[in-house]
Design a protein around this motif. Structure first.
Motif, PDB file in Angstrom:
ATOM      1  N   UNK A   1      -6.486  12.918  -1.607  1.00 27.38           N
ATOM      2  CA  UNK A   1      -6.471  14.251  -2.232  1.00 27.38           C
ATOM      3  C   UNK A   1      -6.667  15.341  -1.194  1.00 27.38           C
ATOM      4  N   UNK A   2      -7.523  15.101  -0.227  1.00 24.44           N
ATOM      5  CA  UNK A   2      -7.745  16.080   0.842  1.00 24.44           C
ATOM      6  C   UNK A   2      -6.470  16.255   1.670  1.00 24.44           C
ATOM      7  N   UNK A   3      -5.764  15.155   1.906  1.00 23.06           N
ATOM      8  CA  UNK A   3      -4.527  15.219   2.682  1.00 23.06           C
ATOM      9  C   UNK A   3      -3.444  15.993   1.945  1.00 23.06           C
ATOM     10  N   UNK A   4      -3.411  15.885   0.623  1.00 23.24           N
ATOM     11  CA  UNK A   4      -2.445  16.664  -0.156  1.00 23.24           C
ATOM     12  C   UNK A   4      -2.728  18.153   0.004  1.00 23.24           C
ATOM     13  N   UNK A   5      -3.999  18.534  -0.005  1.00 23.13           N
ATOM     14  CA  UNK A   5      -4.358  19.944   0.170  1.00 23.13           C
ATOM     15  C   UNK A   5      -4.002  20.439   1.570  1.00 23.13           C
ATOM     16  N   UNK A   6      -4.234  19.583   2.563  1.00 24.53           N
ATOM     17  CA  UNK A   6      -4.055  20.007   3.947  1.00 24.53           C
ATOM     18  C   UNK A   6      -2.619  19.837   4.454  1.00 24.53           C
ATOM     19  N   UNK A   7      -1.939  18.789   3.990  1.00 24.93           N
ATOM     20  CA  UNK A   7      -0.626  18.450   4.555  1.00 24.93           C
ATOM     21  C   UNK A   7       0.424  18.220   3.483  1.00 24.93           C
TER      22      UNK A   7
ATOM     23  N   UNK B   1       0.829  -1.195   0.000  1.00 26.97           N
ATOM     24  CA  UNK B   1       0.000   0.000   0.000  1.00 26.97           C
ATOM     25  C   UNK B   1       0.870   1.255   0.000  1.00 26.97           C
ATOM     26  N   UNK B   2       0.411   2.303  -0.705  1.00 27.61           N
ATOM     27  CA  UNK B   2       1.169   3.564  -0.783  1.00 27.61           C
ATOM     28  C   UNK B   2       0.295   4.767  -0.433  1.00 27.61           C
ATOM     29  N   UNK B   3       0.944   5.823   0.052  1.00 28.83           N
ATOM     30  CA  UNK B   3       0.264   7.096   0.288  1.00 28.83           C
ATOM     31  C   UNK B   3       1.080   8.222  -0.333  1.00 28.83           C
ATOM     32  N   UNK B   4       0.494   9.426  -0.401  1.00 24.88           N
ATOM     33  CA  UNK B   4       1.069  10.501  -1.204  1.00 24.88           C
ATOM     34  C   UNK B   4       1.953  11.472  -0.431  1.00 24.88           C
ATOM     35  N   UNK B   5       1.696  11.650   0.860  1.00 27.24           N
ATOM     36  CA  UNK B   5       2.422  12.669   1.627  1.00 27.24           C
ATOM     37  C   UNK B   5       3.072  12.055   2.856  1.00 27.24           C
ATOM     38  N   UNK B   6       3.881  12.862   3.541  1.00 27.28           N
ATOM     39  CA  UNK B   6       4.438  12.461   4.830  1.00 27.28           C
ATOM     40  C   UNK B   6       3.480  12.777   5.977  1.00 27.28           C
ATOM     41  N   UNK B   7       2.561  13.724   5.767  1.00 28.09           N
ATOM     42  CA  UNK B   7       1.732  14.252   6.848  1.00 28.09           C
ATOM     43  C   UNK B   7       0.538  13.402   7.193  1.00 28.09           C
ATOM     44  N   UNK B   8      -0.042  13.662   8.369  1.00 22.58           N
ATOM     45  CA  UNK B   8      -1.231  12.958   8.848  1.00 22.58           C
ATOM     46  C   UNK B   8      -2.509  13.660   8.411  1.00 22.58           C
ATOM     47  N   UNK B   9      -3.596  12.905   8.412  1.00 22.88           N
ATOM     48  CA  UNK B   9      -4.921  13.473   8.176  1.00 22.88           C
ATOM     49  C   UNK B   9      -5.548  13.842   9.525  1.00 22.88           C
ATOM     50  N   UNK B  10      -6.303  14.916   9.534  1.00 19.23           N
ATOM     51  CA  UNK B  10      -6.981  15.353  10.747  1.00 19.23           C
ATOM     52  C   UNK B  10      -8.199  14.451  11.014  1.00 19.23           C
ATOM     53  N   UNK B  11      -8.574  14.276  12.279  1.00 19.78           N
ATOM     54  CA  UNK B  11      -9.764  13.468  12.587  1.00 19.78           C
ATOM     55  C   UNK B  11     -11.040  14.222  12.229  1.00 19.78           C
ATOM     56  N   UNK B  12     -12.145  13.476  12.122  1.00 16.93           N
ATOM     57  CA  UNK B  12     -13.435  14.106  11.814  1.00 16.93           C
ATOM     58  C   UNK B  12     -13.868  15.036  12.940  1.00 16.93           C
ATOM     59  N   UNK B  13     -13.482  14.716  14.168  1.00 18.22           N
ATOM     60  CA  UNK B  13     -13.810  15.568  15.322  1.00 18.22           C
ATOM     61  C   UNK B  13     -12.782  15.325  16.416  1.00 18.22           C
TER      62      UNK B  13
END
Length: 296
Positions: free
Chosen positions: A214-220, A43-55
């Motif tokens: 895609x959201x993680x790329x925008x945010x992180x 499995x692969x991902x696009x960034x080094x950063x984490x995604x924020x939680x929904x809440x």
């Protein structure tokens, strides 16, 4: 320097890593039983950063959107001593100097810092799940349906136990070894011997996994390319998401959560730390290691 690996791919010697790529296809779990979800494969991902939680509280985040500004040491979830550590590390980055960290110094990484590694492989067995990472041959062993020992001997990856809850693999880890420079995330947060991490692995529909990335790329973002991890854009099957929760009473005022979303990898890539004086010693020369006598 590049040389062909017959029928398998290409090995590239790229300081500070040696990178080897091997094509892969969809994998099948080594062991499968009943309703256990099949997460096996690469499995692969696009960034080094984490995604924020929904809440709720999430990662401390960056000091600013500008590159190399470090973590947000003003985040209220940090205890004063931890905030001072993050501030010092951030100041080092802004001055053009890297602070010591496992990726830079070729040391094992704890969860969730290890999710900065952009490619991982999951091997599911009857009594164990193995998590392999593309950087430095890192492997985590998760014992299924076990318990933590009464006295945990600290280790680099901690003591991990897991179980399935429906379509989710739950991994509980304690007993992390601190090492010389404990780093918990990409923002420079430290951790202590009290660190407790719970990870929840589940499969996501293709559209949901793609949207999360895609959201993680925008945010992180931006998209990271240093590790040469690639996503199979032709694969429209399910992705894999890890939702994690971090507790450390000595570092944070409250537990916090984050996520990392993966899609099927196009190839299995390995990055291996190689000696590189200019990379590791900020442009300063150091003596090249020499053996007093031949190894063989």
């Amino acid at each position: 320097m590049t040389r062909k690996l017959a029928a398998f791919g290409v090995i590239s010697l790229v300081a500070p890593f040696i990178i080897a790529a091997v094509p892969v296809g969809p994998a099948t779990a080594i062991e499968s039983a009943g309703s256990i979800p099949d997460m096996a494969g690469s499995w692969s991902r696009l960034t080094f950063g984490f995604e924020q939680p929904a809440s709720g509280p999430g990662p401390i985040g960056r000091f600013s959107r500008a590159p190399n500004t470090g973590g947000n040491f003003n985040n209220p979830i940090l205890k004063p001593e931890a905030a001072a550590v993050v501030k010092k590390r951030s100041e080092m980055l802004r001055s053009g100097e890297d602070y010591p960290n496992p990726s830079l110094n070729c040391l094992p990484m704890v969860s969730p810092y290890i999710f900065r590694v952009q490619e991982m492989a999951v091997l599911q067995k009857k009594d164990e799940v193995l998590l392999l990472y593309m950087q430095d041959h890192q492997i985590r062993h998760v014992r299924l349906n076990g318990t933590h020992p009464a006295k945990v001997r600290p280790s680099w990856y901690g003591d991990s136990i897991g179980h399935y809850e429906g379509d989710t693999l739950v991994v509980d880890t304690i007993g992390y070894k601190l090492g010389p420079n404990p780093v918990l995330d990409m923002f420079g947060s430290p951790f202590s011997e009290a660190l407790h991490v719970v990870e929840r692995y589940r499969l996501l529909d293709y559209e949901a996994a793609k949207a999360a990335q895609e959201r993680n790329v925008r945010d992180a973002g931006p998209v990271a390319t240093e590790q040469a991890a690639t996503i199979d854009e032709n694969y429209k099957g399910k992705g894999l998401q890890i939702q994690f929760t971090v507790e450390d009473k000595n570092v944070f005022n409250t537990p916090w959560s984050g996520a990392a979303t993966y899609r099927r990898a196009a190839s299995w890539v390995e990055n291996v730390c190689a000696e590189n004086p200019h990379e590791y010693y900020a442009g300063k020369d150091t003596d090249i290691p020499k053996a007093d006598r031949p190894d063989f």
